[in-house]
Design a protein around this motif. Sequence first.
Motif, PDB file in Angstrom:
ATOM      1  N   THR A  41       0.893  -0.969  -0.095  1.00  0.00           N
ATOM      2  CA  THR A  41      -0.122  -0.047  -0.089  1.00  0.00           C
ATOM      3  C   THR A  41       0.900   1.419  -0.114  1.00  0.00           C
ATOM      4  O   THR A  41       0.658   2.343  -0.779  1.00  0.00           O
ATOM      5  N   GLY A  42       1.920   1.217   0.667  1.00  0.00           N
ATOM      6  CA  GLY A  42       2.750   2.330   0.942  1.00  0.00           C
ATOM      7  C   GLY A  42       3.512   2.610  -0.432  1.00  0.00           C
ATOM      8  O   GLY A  42       4.030   3.922  -0.828  1.00  0.00           O
ATOM      9  N   ALA A  43       3.791   1.363  -1.095  1.00  0.00           N
ATOM     10  CA  ALA A  43       4.479   1.707  -2.371  1.00  0.00           C
ATOM     11  C   ALA A  43       3.664   2.588  -3.471  1.00  0.00           C
ATOM     12  O   ALA A  43       4.292   2.977  -4.603  1.00  0.00           O
ATOM     13  N   THR A  44       2.247   2.479  -3.419  1.00  0.00           N
ATOM     14  CA  THR A  44       1.308   3.567  -4.309  1.00  0.00           C
ATOM     15  C   THR A  44       2.091   5.097  -4.301  1.00  0.00           C
ATOM     16  O   THR A  44       2.172   5.737  -5.096  1.00  0.00           O
ATOM     17  N   SER A  45       2.666   5.283  -3.064  1.00  0.00           N
ATOM     18  CA  SER A  45       3.183   6.568  -2.684  1.00  0.00           C
ATOM     19  C   SER A  45       4.624   6.772  -3.116  1.00  0.00           C
ATOM     20  O   SER A  45       4.775   7.751  -3.755  1.00  0.00           O
ATOM     21  N   THR A  46       5.259   5.715  -2.557  1.00  0.00           N
ATOM     22  CA  THR A  46       6.735   5.766  -2.668  1.00  0.00           C
ATOM     23  C   THR A  46       7.293   5.800  -4.259  1.00  0.00           C
ATOM     24  O   THR A  46       8.142   6.220  -4.786  1.00  0.00           O
ATOM     25  N   THR A  47       6.551   4.915  -5.108  1.00  0.00           N
ATOM     26  CA  THR A  47       6.729   4.846  -6.405  1.00  0.00           C
ATOM     27  C   THR A  47       5.887   5.922  -7.268  1.00  0.00           C
ATOM     28  O   THR A  47       6.004   5.826  -8.438  1.00  0.00           O
ATOM     29  N   ALA A  48       5.288   6.973  -6.611  1.00  0.00           N
ATOM     30  CA  ALA A  48       4.323   7.940  -7.244  1.00  0.00           C
ATOM     31  C   ALA A  48       3.479   7.314  -8.165  1.00  0.00           C
ATOM     32  O   ALA A  48       3.034   7.667  -9.037  1.00  0.00           O
ATOM     33  N   GLY A  49       3.258   6.090  -7.823  1.00  0.00           N
ATOM     34  CA  GLY A  49       2.141   5.316  -8.768  1.00  0.00           C
ATOM     35  C   GLY A  49       2.767   5.064 -10.193  1.00  0.00           C
ATOM     36  O   GLY A  49       1.652   4.517 -10.986  1.00  0.00           O
ATOM     37  N   HIS A  50       3.856   5.218 -10.255  1.00  0.00           N
ATOM     38  CA  HIS A  50       4.656   4.589 -11.725  1.00  0.00           C
ATOM     39  C   HIS A  50       4.356   3.177 -11.912  1.00  0.00           C
ATOM     40  O   HIS A  50       4.593   2.252 -11.125  1.00  0.00           O
ATOM     41  N   ARG A  51       3.558   2.987 -12.997  1.00  0.00           N
ATOM     42  CA  ARG A  51       3.007   1.483 -13.319  1.00  0.00           C
ATOM     43  C   ARG A  51       4.157   0.440 -13.059  1.00  0.00           C
ATOM     44  O   ARG A  51       4.150  -0.509 -12.371  1.00  0.00           O
ATOM     45  N   ALA A  52       5.228   0.532 -13.969  1.00  0.00           N
ATOM     46  CA  ALA A  52       6.557  -0.439 -13.741  1.00  0.00           C
ATOM     47  C   ALA A  52       7.106  -0.644 -12.629  1.00  0.00           C
ATOM     48  O   ALA A  52       7.211  -1.659 -12.321  1.00  0.00           O
ATOM     49  N   THR A  53       7.152   0.314 -12.228  1.00  0.00           N
ATOM     50  CA  THR A  53       7.936   0.438 -10.785  1.00  0.00           C
ATOM     51  C   THR A  53       7.186  -0.180  -9.605  1.00  0.00           C
ATOM     52  O   THR A  53       7.720  -0.956  -8.776  1.00  0.00           O
ATOM     53  N   PHE A  54       5.685   0.327  -9.711  1.00  0.00           N
ATOM     54  CA  PHE A  54       4.914  -0.281  -8.840  1.00  0.00           C
ATOM     55  C   PHE A  54       4.714  -1.857  -8.859  1.00  0.00           C
ATOM     56  O   PHE A  54       4.834  -2.542  -8.008  1.00  0.00           O
ATOM     57  N   PHE A  55       4.609  -2.490 -10.299  1.00  0.00           N
ATOM     58  CA  PHE A  55       4.515  -3.683 -10.342  1.00  0.00           C
ATOM     59  C   PHE A  55       5.789  -4.420 -10.041  1.00  0.00           C
ATOM     60  O   PHE A  55       5.569  -5.647  -9.458  1.00  0.00           O
ATOM     61  N   ALA A  56       6.564  -3.807 -10.276  1.00  0.00           N
ATOM     62  CA  ALA A  56       8.217  -4.600 -10.252  1.00  0.00           C
ATOM     63  C   ALA A  56       8.074  -4.955  -8.502  1.00  0.00           C
ATOM     64  O   ALA A  56       8.867  -5.907  -7.946  1.00  0.00           O
ATOM     65  N   TYR A  57       7.659  -4.099  -7.705  1.00  0.00           N
ATOM     66  CA  TYR A  57       7.997  -4.113  -6.010  1.00  0.00           C
ATOM     67  C   TYR A  57       6.666  -5.140  -5.696  1.00  0.00           C
ATOM     68  O   TYR A  57       6.880  -6.112  -5.007  1.00  0.00           O
ATOM     69  N   CYS A  58       5.369  -4.812  -6.278  1.00  0.00           N
ATOM     70  CA  CYS A  58       4.179  -5.425  -5.642  1.00  0.00           C
ATOM     71  C   CYS A  58       3.854  -7.026  -6.161  1.00  0.00           C
ATOM     72  O   CYS A  58       3.466  -7.742  -5.521  1.00  0.00           O
ATOM     73  N   LEU A  59       4.088  -7.147  -7.439  1.00  0.00           N
ATOM     74  CA  LEU A  59       3.867  -8.421  -7.971  1.00  0.00           C
ATOM     75  C   LEU A  59       4.409  -9.549  -7.351  1.00  0.00           C
ATOM     76  O   LEU A  59       3.783 -10.603  -7.037  1.00  0.00           O
ATOM     77  N   PRO A  60       5.899  -9.647  -6.951  1.00  0.00           N
ATOM     78  CA  PRO A  60       6.343 -10.624  -6.224  1.00  0.00           C
ATOM     79  C   PRO A  60       5.733 -10.850  -4.822  1.00  0.00           C
ATOM     80  O   PRO A  60       5.507 -12.062  -4.444  1.00  0.00           O
ATOM     81  N   ILE A  61       5.438  -9.829  -4.181  1.00  0.00           N
ATOM     82  CA  ILE A  61       4.877 -10.010  -2.921  1.00  0.00           C
ATOM     83  C   ILE A  61       3.326 -10.570  -2.689  1.00  0.00           C
ATOM     84  O   ILE A  61       3.186 -11.551  -2.247  1.00  0.00           O
ATOM     85  N   VAL A  62       2.455  -9.861  -3.923  1.00  0.00           N
ATOM     86  CA  VAL A  62       1.210 -10.440  -3.664  1.00  0.00           C
ATOM     87  C   VAL A  62       1.202 -11.827  -4.478  1.00  0.00           C
ATOM     88  O   VAL A  62       0.508 -12.649  -3.912  1.00  0.00           O
TER      89      VAL A  62
END
Length: 508
Positions: free
Chosen positions: A54-75
């Motif tokens: 959830t915090g990554a939506t802010s720390t990555t500024a919602g940038h699609r590729a950067t957000f997916f790169a972090y969240c996809l492995p975890i989810v």
Amino acid sequence: LPRPGPAPFSRKRALVIGMSAINGSTHALSLLVFPYISDHERLFFTMMLLALCTGATSTTAGHRATFFAYCLPIVGMLMFAWGTNLDVAPRTWAENALPLLIGFYGLTLVGVAKATNKIFVESCQIREKEHHLNQQLQAALAQAQQANYAKTRFLAAASHDLRQPLHTQSMLVATLSLRKLDARSAEIVRLLMESNDTLAKLLDGLLDISKLDAGIVESNKQPFLMQRLVLQHFSEIEGAIRAKNLLPVLLCECDAAVETDPQLFLRILRNLTDNALKFTERGQIRIEVRSDAHFVLVSVSDTGPGIDEAYFDKIFQEFYQIENPERDRTKGLGLGLSIVKRLTDLLGIELLFTSSMQNGTEFGLRLPVVNTLAPARTPVAESSVSNDVFSLLVMILDDEENVRKSMRIVLEELGCRCVEAAATNEALELIEQERPDFILADFRLRGDDSGIAAIQTIRGRWPDVHAVLVSGDTAPDRQREAHDAGIRLLHKPLSLEQLKSELSAIHH
């Protein structure tokens, strides 16, 4: 990454996405401990990892590729961990639904990230526009300042070129006024002096603007009784009001004290009264002083034509005159109210203004009352200078021969002995044998020579010699140079009264 460098932006972006993927994968690998912890610990673990997503939506500024790169492995790892039979005991319906809920939450975060990125992009665009507008405003401000500086320099240069011949003319007319003349010649000399005086006042207005723009007008605030100062001013102006067939009115029963610069305040009053005199043809000019427990209000009102509301914002601008289409020079250059505005700002005085067509105009000056038992002495009007003969040796230092000759003629008429020089080296030769009583030096001499350098050099030989600078240059830089050098600067054209006053100060 933030530093500008030779690496292209696309390469930096790929590096950020890769680092985000490594970060998310590392966090996801922590789920390898799932088989060895309790259900409560697994739930805590799940909440912690989803909170990071959830915090990554802010720390990555919602940038699609950067957000997916972090969240996809975890989810993905969370869904896999909860969807795998890790326990020997039968699974409950909640355990079976949890992987789907985690996946749904992940999709929700994708929507949140998209909205976050949209807001971020819009804020960057707004910031870029603001930055561009600020640059435009700064450029416009720089142009305005440059134009104002150029205007000031132009006024100073123009007034200098006009002051030089006017100074010579004034000295010659002053010399004639000191001689015995028949009635017809005396009348001609009087008219010449009045004409010179009018032109000198116009140039003095330019000088005041230059001084205020240069920032070298210093205020000397002190407590004084307002009543005494206003009475002094009224005594000075009453004759001029009556001479124009107007009724002078003074209402002043105020005994309160204020604290400001009395000389500059008098200058404000004179400008306001002169302005009322210029544009009032019938009726009265009234000066009134009112006070209460906290403030004193000094007002100058007239019964002139008044000012249309459409011009209210323009009357304090330089060279702006409403009722002077024929450019009558007896009404000045339109600098009086501009000087008033600058002086009130300098002294921190509240300037009030009301006017209506056909009903006249009123200006007010509002100052706080001060409590003082011993008010400072209100400045008194200058006493007239006597017609004594001055037995003084005066050095005239000027690079223009006509100026030197005219100064010598009037000084000799006043009983002085004179020596003339066009440069510092000539002046030094002349003063080797005899100390001068007074030095009148032009500010600008030929080449790199100047009156300041000449006076300082002569004072190396005669330290206590009285000296003043005389110049037609009203540029702010010249004003500041003379001020910093500690030498008084008088401006051409000199009046006979000014010259007598200087000589009298030395003689006595």
